[in-house]
Design an enzyme around this catalytic site. Structure first.
Site, mmCIF file in Angstrom:
data_model
loop_
_atom_site.group_PDB
_atom_site.id
_atom_site.type_symbol
_atom_site.label_atom_id
_atom_site.label_comp_id
_atom_site.label_asym_id
_atom_site.label_seq_id
_atom_site.Cartn_x
_atom_site.Cartn_y
_atom_site.Cartn_z
ATOM 1 N N GLY A 11 67.014 25.559 7.752
ATOM 2 C CA GLY A 11 67.277 26.057 6.400
ATOM 3 C C GLY A 11 66.296 25.601 5.340
ATOM 4 O O GLY A 11 66.642 25.540 4.156
ATOM 5 N N SER A 12 65.061 25.278 5.722
ATOM 6 C CA SER A 12 64.081 24.865 4.699
ATOM 7 C C SER A 12 63.791 26.034 3.759
ATOM 8 O O SER A 12 63.617 25.839 2.555
ATOM 9 C CB SER A 12 62.794 24.349 5.340
ATOM 10 O OG SER A 12 62.056 25.389 5.937
ATOM 11 N N LEU A 83 69.395 34.068 13.544
ATOM 12 C CA LEU A 83 68.949 34.509 14.869
ATOM 13 C C LEU A 83 69.815 35.566 15.534
ATOM 14 O O LEU A 83 69.550 35.959 16.655
ATOM 15 C CB LEU A 83 68.804 33.281 15.784
ATOM 16 C CG LEU A 83 67.731 32.291 15.296
ATOM 17 C CD1 LEU A 83 67.619 31.112 16.246
ATOM 18 C CD2 LEU A 83 66.373 32.983 15.136
ATOM 19 N N ILE A 86 71.716 41.871 13.226
ATOM 20 C CA ILE A 86 72.627 42.279 12.149
ATOM 21 C C ILE A 86 73.414 43.505 12.628
ATOM 22 O O ILE A 86 72.824 44.507 12.985
ATOM 23 C CB ILE A 86 71.828 42.595 10.868
ATOM 24 C CG1 ILE A 86 71.053 41.358 10.420
ATOM 25 C CG2 ILE A 86 72.746 43.116 9.765
ATOM 26 C CD1 ILE A 86 71.933 40.160 10.114
ATOM 27 N N ASN A 100 64.709 40.043 5.302
ATOM 28 C CA ASN A 100 64.406 39.057 6.347
ATOM 29 C C ASN A 100 62.971 38.569 6.204
ATOM 30 O O ASN A 100 62.118 39.261 5.650
ATOM 31 C CB ASN A 100 64.576 39.699 7.740
ATOM 32 C CG ASN A 100 64.346 38.697 8.863
ATOM 33 O OD1 ASN A 100 64.839 37.574 8.812
ATOM 34 N ND2 ASN A 100 63.577 39.098 9.864
ATOM 35 N N HIS A 102 59.841 37.035 8.582
ATOM 36 C CA HIS A 102 59.404 36.863 9.977
ATOM 37 C C HIS A 102 58.091 36.082 9.947
ATOM 38 O O HIS A 102 57.187 36.412 9.165
ATOM 39 C CB HIS A 102 59.215 38.235 10.640
ATOM 40 C CG HIS A 102 58.875 38.127 12.086
ATOM 41 N ND1 HIS A 102 59.806 37.765 13.049
ATOM 42 C CD2 HIS A 102 57.708 38.273 12.737
ATOM 43 C CE1 HIS A 102 59.206 37.723 14.221
ATOM 44 N NE2 HIS A 102 57.942 38.034 14.072
ATOM 45 N N GLU A 172 55.797 30.642 3.678
ATOM 46 C CA GLU A 172 57.202 31.060 3.495
ATOM 47 C C GLU A 172 57.774 30.422 2.240
ATOM 48 O O GLU A 172 58.369 31.074 1.391
ATOM 49 C CB GLU A 172 58.036 30.665 4.712
ATOM 50 C CG GLU A 172 57.634 31.389 5.968
ATOM 51 C CD GLU A 172 58.332 30.864 7.198
ATOM 52 O OE1 GLU A 172 58.827 29.721 7.190
ATOM 53 O OE2 GLU A 172 58.390 31.618 8.164
HETATM 54 C C1 GRF Z 1 61.114 30.468 9.651
HETATM 55 O O1 GRF Z 1 59.908 30.260 10.361
HETATM 56 C C2 GRF Z 1 61.336 31.938 9.479
HETATM 57 O O2 GRF Z 1 60.164 32.705 9.363
HETATM 58 C C3 GRF Z 1 62.029 32.303 10.759
HETATM 59 O O3 GRF Z 1 62.858 31.210 11.074
HETATM 60 C C4 GRF Z 1 62.296 30.039 10.483
HETATM 61 C C5 GRF Z 1 63.365 29.423 9.628
HETATM 62 O O4 GRF Z 1 62.950 28.155 9.242
HETATM 63 N N1 GRF Z 1 62.796 33.512 10.585
HETATM 64 P P1 GRF Z 1 63.954 27.329 8.272
HETATM 65 O O5 GRF Z 1 65.285 27.235 9.002
HETATM 66 O O6 GRF Z 1 64.069 28.103 6.983
HETATM 67 O O7 GRF Z 1 63.290 25.988 8.103
#
Ligand code: GRF
Length: 184
Positions: A11-12, A83, A86, A100, A102, A172
C-alpha cells in the site's frame, strides 16, 4: 468527491494518495478495501484514520464491496496493487470510474500473471532500455482499459529487478496522486 482505494499488499501507493488528498480539498479518501486481512495497507489506513473494509474474493464477486461503495456514495475506485480481477458488478456500477496503475508500459507486459516482481524480471530478461508506469481505466479485461497516463524511466543491463522496481515505484509515487486528481 469521494474515493475508495483497493489494495492487496503493502500500500505504498495508497499511502501517497492518502497523503496527497489530506492536503487537497478536491476529494476525500473514504475507504481502504482489501482482500488480504494481513495486508500492510491496513496499517497505513489506520495512520490516516481511513476506514477499512476486508472482503473475500467470493464477497467481491457477490457484490458486497459494490454495495458498500454505493452506500458510501463513493465516486471513484482506485486500484493500487489490487490483485483480484474486478467483477462485472463493480464495473457496471463504476463504469469509467475505476483507475488502475500497472508497473510497466502497457500494452507491453500486461495481463494476469504480470504483477509485482514478475513484470520487472520480464523487462530485464527482454533487455529493454526503458520501463515505466501506466495509469488506465479498468474494464472487464486485465490491463486493457483506456490509458490515461504513462511515464517512462531508462534502465540498463546492470539494473537488478529490485533496482528496476525502485525506479518504477518512484514514478508511481510521483504521478499517481496527481493523475487521479486530474480525473476528478
Ligand atoms: C505497484 O508496483 C503497482 O504498480 C502494482 O502493484 C504495486 C503496488 O505497490 N499494481 P504498493 O502496494 O502500492 O506498494
Amino acid at each position: 468527491k469521494k474515493i475508495a482505494i483497493l489494495a492487496s499488499g503493502s500500500g505504498s501507493n495508497a499511502e501517497k494518495i492518502m497523503e496527497h488528498f489530506q492536503a487537497s480539498n478536491k476529494a476525500q479518501i473514504v475507504l481502504i478495501g482489501t482482500n488480504k486481512k494481513d495486508a500492510f495497507v491496513l496499517e497505513r489506513a489506520k495512520k490516516f484514520d481511513v476506514p477499512t473494509f476486508i472482503f473475500t474474493k467470493a464477497e467481491l464477486e457477490g457484490g458486497n464491496l459494490t454495495q458498500k461503495l454505493v452506500e458510501l456514495q463513493v465516486d471513484w475506485v482506485i486500484l493500487a496493487g489490487f490483485l483480484l480481477k474486478i467483477p462485472q458488478n463493480l464495473i457496471d456500477n463504476y463504469a469509467n470510474k475505476i483507475i488502475n496503475i500497472h508497473p510497466a508500459l502497457l500494452p507491453k507486459y500486461g495481463g494476469k500473471g504480470m504483477y509485482g516482481m514478475h513484470v520487472h524480471c520480464a523487462v530485464k530478461e527482454a533487455g529493454d532500455n526503458e520501463t515505466g508506469i501506466t495509469i488506465h481505466l479498468v474494464n472487464e479485461n486485465y490491463d486493457e482499459g483506456k490509458i490515461i497516463f504513462q511515464a517512462a524511466t531508462s534502465i540498463d543491463e546492470k539494473d537488478s529487478p529490485e533496482e528496476i522496481a525502485q525506479k518504477v515505484h518512484a514514478l508511481e509515487h510521483k504521478y499517481f496522486p496527481q493523475v487521479i486528481e486530474s480525473m476528478l
